[in-house]
Design a protein around this motif. Structure first.
Motif, PDB file in Angstrom:
ATOM      1  N   UNK A 182      36.818 -27.655  12.786  1.00 14.56           N
ATOM      2  CA  UNK A 182      37.321 -26.858  13.640  1.00 14.56           C
ATOM      3  C   UNK A 182      36.407 -26.926  14.803  1.00 14.56           C
ATOM      4  N   UNK A 183      36.657 -26.649  15.775  1.00 12.13           N
ATOM      5  CA  UNK A 183      35.649 -26.131  17.004  1.00 12.13           C
ATOM      6  C   UNK A 183      35.005 -25.059  16.593  1.00 12.13           C
ATOM      7  N   UNK A 184      35.350 -23.934  16.010  1.00 12.91           N
ATOM      8  CA  UNK A 184      34.548 -22.861  15.625  1.00 12.91           C
ATOM      9  C   UNK A 184      33.768 -23.213  14.495  1.00 12.91           C
ATOM     10  N   UNK A 185      34.025 -23.932  13.356  1.00 10.86           N
ATOM     11  CA  UNK A 185      33.066 -24.555  12.477  1.00 10.86           C
ATOM     12  C   UNK A 185      31.815 -25.267  13.007  1.00 10.86           C
ATOM     13  N   UNK A 186      32.217 -26.099  13.994  1.00  9.54           N
ATOM     14  CA  UNK A 186      31.290 -27.194  14.740  1.00  9.54           C
ATOM     15  C   UNK A 186      30.127 -25.904  15.297  1.00  9.54           C
ATOM     16  N   UNK A 187      30.710 -25.019  15.978  1.00 11.77           N
ATOM     17  CA  UNK A 187      29.864 -23.974  16.780  1.00 11.77           C
ATOM     18  C   UNK A 187      29.106 -23.144  15.650  1.00 11.77           C
ATOM     19  N   UNK A 188      29.426 -22.772  14.385  1.00 12.58           N
ATOM     20  CA  UNK A 188      28.790 -22.187  13.331  1.00 12.58           C
ATOM     21  C   UNK A 188      27.736 -23.056  12.927  1.00 12.58           C
ATOM     22  N   UNK A 189      27.980 -24.432  12.831  1.00  6.56           N
ATOM     23  CA  UNK A 189      26.665 -25.415  12.656  1.00  6.56           C
ATOM     24  C   UNK A 189      26.006 -25.369  13.701  1.00  6.56           C
ATOM     25  N   UNK A 190      26.018 -25.579  14.917  1.00  7.81           N
ATOM     26  CA  UNK A 190      25.152 -25.317  15.826  1.00  7.81           C
ATOM     27  C   UNK A 190      24.433 -24.065  15.993  1.00  7.81           C
ATOM     28  N   UNK A 191      24.989 -23.017  15.882  1.00  3.57           N
ATOM     29  CA  UNK A 191      24.325 -21.678  15.848  1.00  3.57           C
ATOM     30  C   UNK A 191      23.342 -21.470  14.715  1.00  3.57           C
ATOM     31  N   UNK A 192      23.768 -21.736  13.367  1.00  2.00           N
ATOM     32  CA  UNK A 192      22.893 -21.739  12.366  1.00  2.00           C
ATOM     33  C   UNK A 192      21.740 -22.772  12.300  1.00  2.00           C
ATOM     34  N   UNK A 193      21.881 -23.927  12.901  1.00  2.00           N
ATOM     35  CA  UNK A 193      20.985 -24.834  13.197  1.00  2.00           C
ATOM     36  C   UNK A 193      20.067 -24.606  14.512  1.00  2.00           C
ATOM     37  N   UNK A 194      20.727 -23.715  15.113  1.00  2.00           N
ATOM     38  CA  UNK A 194      19.786 -23.402  16.273  1.00  2.00           C
ATOM     39  C   UNK A 194      19.627 -24.493  17.319  1.00  2.00           C
ATOM     40  N   UNK A 195      20.609 -25.289  17.462  1.00  2.00           N
ATOM     41  CA  UNK A 195      20.461 -26.516  18.583  1.00  2.00           C
ATOM     42  C   UNK A 195      20.385 -26.072  19.847  1.00  2.00           C
ATOM     43  N   UNK A 196      19.850 -26.822  20.713  1.00  2.00           N
ATOM     44  CA  UNK A 196      19.869 -26.624  21.911  1.00  2.00           C
ATOM     45  C   UNK A 196      21.128 -26.696  22.801  1.00  2.00           C
ATOM     46  N   UNK A 197      21.885 -27.631  22.361  1.00  2.00           N
ATOM     47  CA  UNK A 197      23.102 -27.978  23.014  1.00  2.00           C
ATOM     48  C   UNK A 197      24.131 -28.568  22.066  1.00  2.00           C
ATOM     49  N   UNK A 198      25.226 -28.123  22.026  1.00  2.00           N
ATOM     50  CA  UNK A 198      26.040 -28.517  20.888  1.00  2.00           C
ATOM     51  C   UNK A 198      27.359 -29.321  21.835  1.00  2.00           C
ATOM     52  N   UNK A 199      27.583 -30.557  21.655  1.00  2.00           N
ATOM     53  CA  UNK A 199      28.497 -31.402  22.333  1.00  2.00           C
ATOM     54  C   UNK A 199      29.619 -31.563  21.059  1.00  2.00           C
ATOM     55  N   UNK A 200      30.724 -31.092  21.598  1.00  2.00           N
ATOM     56  CA  UNK A 200      31.870 -30.922  20.622  1.00  2.00           C
ATOM     57  C   UNK A 200      32.875 -32.439  20.941  1.00  2.00           C
ATOM     58  N   UNK A 201      33.119 -32.977  19.754  1.00  2.00           N
ATOM     59  CA  UNK A 201      33.638 -34.410  20.127  1.00  2.00           C
ATOM     60  C   UNK A 201      34.930 -34.608  19.002  1.00  2.00           C
ATOM     61  N   UNK A 202      35.536 -35.715  19.239  1.00  2.00           N
ATOM     62  CA  UNK A 202      36.524 -36.004  18.103  1.00  2.00           C
ATOM     63  C   UNK A 202      37.940 -35.378  18.617  1.00  2.00           C
ATOM     64  N   UNK A 203      38.203 -34.933  19.780  1.00  2.00           N
ATOM     65  CA  UNK A 203      39.296 -34.248  20.148  1.00  2.00           C
ATOM     66  C   UNK A 203      40.405 -35.370  20.150  1.00  2.00           C
ATOM     67  N   UNK A 204      41.627 -35.183  19.444  1.00  2.00           N
ATOM     68  CA  UNK A 204      42.688 -36.067  19.452  1.00  2.00           C
ATOM     69  C   UNK A 204      43.543 -35.942  20.728  1.00  2.00           C
ATOM     70  N   UNK A 205      43.895 -37.238  21.356  1.00  2.00           N
ATOM     71  CA  UNK A 205      44.589 -37.451  22.563  1.00  2.00           C
ATOM     72  C   UNK A 205      45.869 -36.266  22.466  1.00  2.00           C
ATOM     73  N   UNK A 206      45.834 -35.387  23.590  1.00  2.00           N
ATOM     74  CA  UNK A 206      46.878 -34.641  23.701  1.00  2.00           C
ATOM     75  C   UNK A 206      46.526 -33.156  23.115  1.00  2.00           C
ATOM     76  N   UNK A 207      45.365 -32.996  22.590  1.00  2.00           N
ATOM     77  CA  UNK A 207      45.017 -31.867  22.175  1.00  2.00           C
ATOM     78  C   UNK A 207      44.454 -30.938  23.410  1.00  2.00           C
ATOM     79  N   UNK A 208      44.368 -29.574  23.254  1.00  4.83           N
ATOM     80  CA  UNK A 208      43.798 -28.757  24.098  1.00  4.83           C
ATOM     81  C   UNK A 208      42.554 -28.724  24.271  1.00  4.83           C
ATOM     82  N   UNK A 209      41.658 -29.446  24.881  1.00  8.92           N
ATOM     83  CA  UNK A 209      40.326 -29.400  24.953  1.00  8.92           C
ATOM     84  C   UNK A 209      39.506 -28.134  25.465  1.00  8.92           C
TER      85      UNK A 209
END
Length: 234
Positions: A182-209
């Motif tokens: 999920x987007x929230x799980x991706x953000x948890x990873x970014x937060x725990x890993x202290x990355x400078x920039x988190x680029x969210x990807x693999x949105x399915x066509x028609x989903x609410x980006x």
């Protein structure tokens, strides 16, 4: 090091879009990470594909590797060869790519390309799949590929300048049998890993980006959606 998001759609390409494909420039080296549906035509607008230093395939699903068949024709016509690092577990698409145009190598043995450090890590997905970390001149970029477990990736992503992360689902859609985060799980990873920039990807066509991005930003402020055609300088 620079990153171009060539395509970032999940499952199938949106109208005029493309599935997963990311071009990394580091010095004179050009590395393509994944080559899904629609990537080849957009890559052609950027460069001669025969000038790629290598291709890294995180796994053999169509939305990450189907345009390898088109790339193979291109190399065949131009009488060129190209190193391809990928999981070598048997897969129908891999068998179609076997031939003299691609020098297929085991992604698990990948350590460097043209002196650029490359690390890989197995991830949880229905087929053999790997995350990739590229390090160059004190900058680091991580691409998760597809996965449905973020916790094992924290150390691998630690302090990266940019993390391109699978963020396919909303939290209320997710269960542990789904093959993506999920987007929230991706953000948890970014937060725990202290990355400078988190680029969210693999949105399915028609989903609410927009709502997926808001879900991630509520967890980690440095979250943003992937945008095809934009260069990111690290």
């Amino acid at each position: 090091m620079d990153l171009m998001v060539i395509g970032c759609d999940g499952t199938y390409p949106s109208a005029n879009g493309a599935c997963s494909g990311y071009l990394v420039k580091a010095g004179e080296t050009r590395i393509l990470m994944d080559c899904g549906s629609g990537v080849m035509s957009k890559l052609m607008a950027l460069m001669d594909p025969a000038r790629l230093s290598a291709v890294i395939l995180t796994h053999w699903h169509n939305d990450h590797a189907s345009d390898m068949l088109v790339l193979r024709y291109y190399l065949q016509i131009h009488k060129r060869k190209l190193a391809v690092y990928a999981p070598l577990e048997q897969h129908p698409l891999m068998r179609l790519c076997e031939g003299s145009e691609f020098i297929l190598r085991d992604i698990r043995e990948l350590a460097e390309i043209d002196g650029i450090r490359i690390e890989t890590l197995p991830v949880s997905h229905p087929v053999a799949a790997y995350a990739v970390r590229i390090s160059y001149e004190e900058k680091a970029l991580v691409y998760t590929g597809d996965t449905n477990r973020w916790e094992p990736l924290v150390g691998f992503c630690k302090d990266a300048d940019a993390l391109i992360c699978d963020a396919t689902f909303h939290t209320d859609e997710w269960h542990d049998r789904l093959p993506h985060l999920t987007a929230a799980q991706a953000a948890e990873l970014g937060k725990k890993a202290a990355v400078k920039r988190l680029i969210l990807t693999h949105f399915q066509p028609g989903s609410d980006a927009q709502s997926l991005t808001r879900e991630a930003q509520a967890v980690y402020h440095a979250s943003e959606p992937a945008k095809p055609g934009i260069w990111l300088h690290l």
